[in-house]
Design an enzyme around this catalytic site. Structure first.
Site, PDB file in Angstrom:
ATOM      1  N   GLU A  91     -36.682 -14.325 -25.153  1.00 52.56           N
ATOM      2  CA  GLU A  91     -36.039 -13.399 -26.084  1.00 52.56           C
ATOM      3  C   GLU A  91     -34.650 -13.862 -26.500  1.00 52.56           C
ATOM      4  O   GLU A  91     -33.968 -14.589 -25.787  1.00 52.56           O
ATOM      5  CB  GLU A  91     -36.005 -11.972 -25.539  1.00 52.56           C
ATOM      6  CG  GLU A  91     -35.735 -11.822 -24.071  1.00 52.56           C
ATOM      7  CD  GLU A  91     -35.772 -10.354 -23.656  1.00 52.56           C
ATOM      8  OE1 GLU A  91     -36.723  -9.974 -22.965  1.00 52.56           O
ATOM      9  OE2 GLU A  91     -34.853  -9.590 -24.009  1.00 52.56           O
ATOM     10  N   CYS A 332     -30.695  -7.965 -20.712  1.00 51.84           N
ATOM     11  CA  CYS A 332     -31.340  -9.248 -20.423  1.00 51.84           C
ATOM     12  C   CYS A 332     -32.770  -9.154 -19.918  1.00 51.84           C
ATOM     13  O   CYS A 332     -33.023  -8.619 -18.855  1.00 51.84           O
ATOM     14  CB  CYS A 332     -30.563  -9.941 -19.303  1.00 51.84           C
ATOM     15  SG  CYS A 332     -29.213 -10.878 -19.892  1.00 51.84           S
TER      16      CYS A 332
END
Ligand code: SAH
Length: 350
Positions: A91, A332
């Site tokens: 990501e 995260c």
């Protein structure tokens, strides 16, 4: 197949001269890849058809594919889930600030550092990313939005210094004047703190901004949050950061994730103040982002401000990180985790 997207201009020249091509072809191809951000050899229209076909047979240009995209209704933050050519997913996040567009890139698939509050590390590390793949996190977002990215933070999944060579290669390509030409002062590498790598990084001639994930005022508390603290005492980590500042003149940022009942009380702030006192340091306070798998909570606003005030008494400048994309799993590794757990459909509908 040779990945020519991770090649420096010099390496590309050698590669083409071995094919019997002139050096200026390398400049043309470098510009197609890193300035015009093209994704195929067909687009390189100033090359002969024969050269394009030859490249097609021998070389590759890794390109990321958008698997999922979440856009924050609050601040326009865009969180991308990309798939790599081997099917792994990573990501990256685009944050829009007044000063420009900033992209947070991942440096590994997963992470092996084991920080207790972080979602990226739960499944361990799968593999390192290649410089070309890290670069394409930036390029893919530029292709998708049609906007320029002016800032990069290497603060996504992974420990950049656990993938040292490819990260440095990525930084050299990102700052190449013939490519993206990003300003060094607009790039930050964040590390959990590996002293020998910090010192080595100081010796590279790239002078990038360095951020240390400190998260604690002493070794005891740090070990509770970050297993890497068992390996490297704070004393050595901070000495390496001092050496980095001395060598590069870049002020080091100390990141401090505030976790209620662990490191967010005023006595921790005072300890931190004493630890950093006398350093040209900037502290970035980050109220911890709770993740589903762990029970860590952020302190309330009042405790946060008390922490900041206590630091100020020691002459330490501390900023509080503004939360971006709070409505789209901003922390995260959370999007990747939900993808891995629920499969593609789950990630898309959540
Ligand atoms: N491995 C590197 C870079 C990736 S993590 C490092 O440790 O610095 C980027 C930053 O986000 C680090 O400071 C990390 O500690 C922090 N972080 C990770 N998970 C978080 C969470 N749930 N809440 C707040 N900060 C988090």
């Amino acid at each position: 197949m040779t990945d020519i997207k991770r090649m420096t201009r010099e390496e590309l020249k050698c590669f083409l001269s071995e094919m019997g091509e002139k050096a200026f072809r390398a400049d043309q191809i470098f510009s197609w890849i890193h300035e015009k951000r093209c994704v195929s050899f067909q687009e390189m229209t100033n090359l002969s058809k024969t050269l394009r076909e030859q490249l097609y047979k021998t070389a590759e240009l890794p390109v990321l594919k958008i698997e999922d995209l979440k856009i924050s209704a609050l601040d326009g933050t865009r969180k991308y889930l990309f798939s790599l050519s081997d099917g792994n997913v990573i990501e990256s996040v685009l944050m829009r600030y007044k000063f420009g567009n900033s992209v947070c890139v991942s440096s590994q698939v997963g992470c092996r550092m084991g920080c207790r509050f972080c979602a990226s590390t739960i499944g361990g590390v799968v593999r390192n990313l290649k410089a070309s793949e890290i670069l394409d996190e930036v390029y893919a977002i530029e292709r998708d939005t049609g906007e320029n990215v002016s800032h990069v933070v290497v603060m996504g999944s992974g420990e950049p210094f656990d993938n040292y060579e490819e990260v440095v290669r990525f930084l050299r390509l990102l700052t190449d004047p013939a490519g993206q030409n990003m300003s060094r002062r607009n790039i930050t590498v964040s590390t959990c703190g590996i002293p020998e790598k910090i010192r080595r990084f100081a010796e590279e001639d790239i002078s990038i901004q360095l951020a240390l994930s400190l998260h604690a005022p002493d070794d005891g508390i740090r070990k509770k949050l970050m297993p890497v603290a068992n390996q490297y005492p704070l004393k050595d980590v901070l000495a390496a950061c001092d050496a980095y500042f001395e060598k590069t003149g870049r002020r080091v940022t100390y990141e401090y994730a505030l976790v209620r009942d662990v490191n967010a009380d005023v006595s921790s702030a005072e300890k931190l103040g004493r630890l950093l006192q006398g350093r040209n340091a900037l502290v970035n306070l980050i109220p911890v982002n709770s993740i589903q798998e762990r029970s860590y909570e952020k302190p309330d606003r009042e405790a946060l401000l008390a922490f900041q005030n206590a630091l100020a008494k020691y002459g330490i400048n501390a900023t509080i990180r503004r939360e971006m994309g709070a409505d789209i799993q901003g922390a995260c590794g959370q999007l990747r985790r939900s993808y891995l757990e629920n499969g593609r459909k789950g990630a898309l509908t959540e």
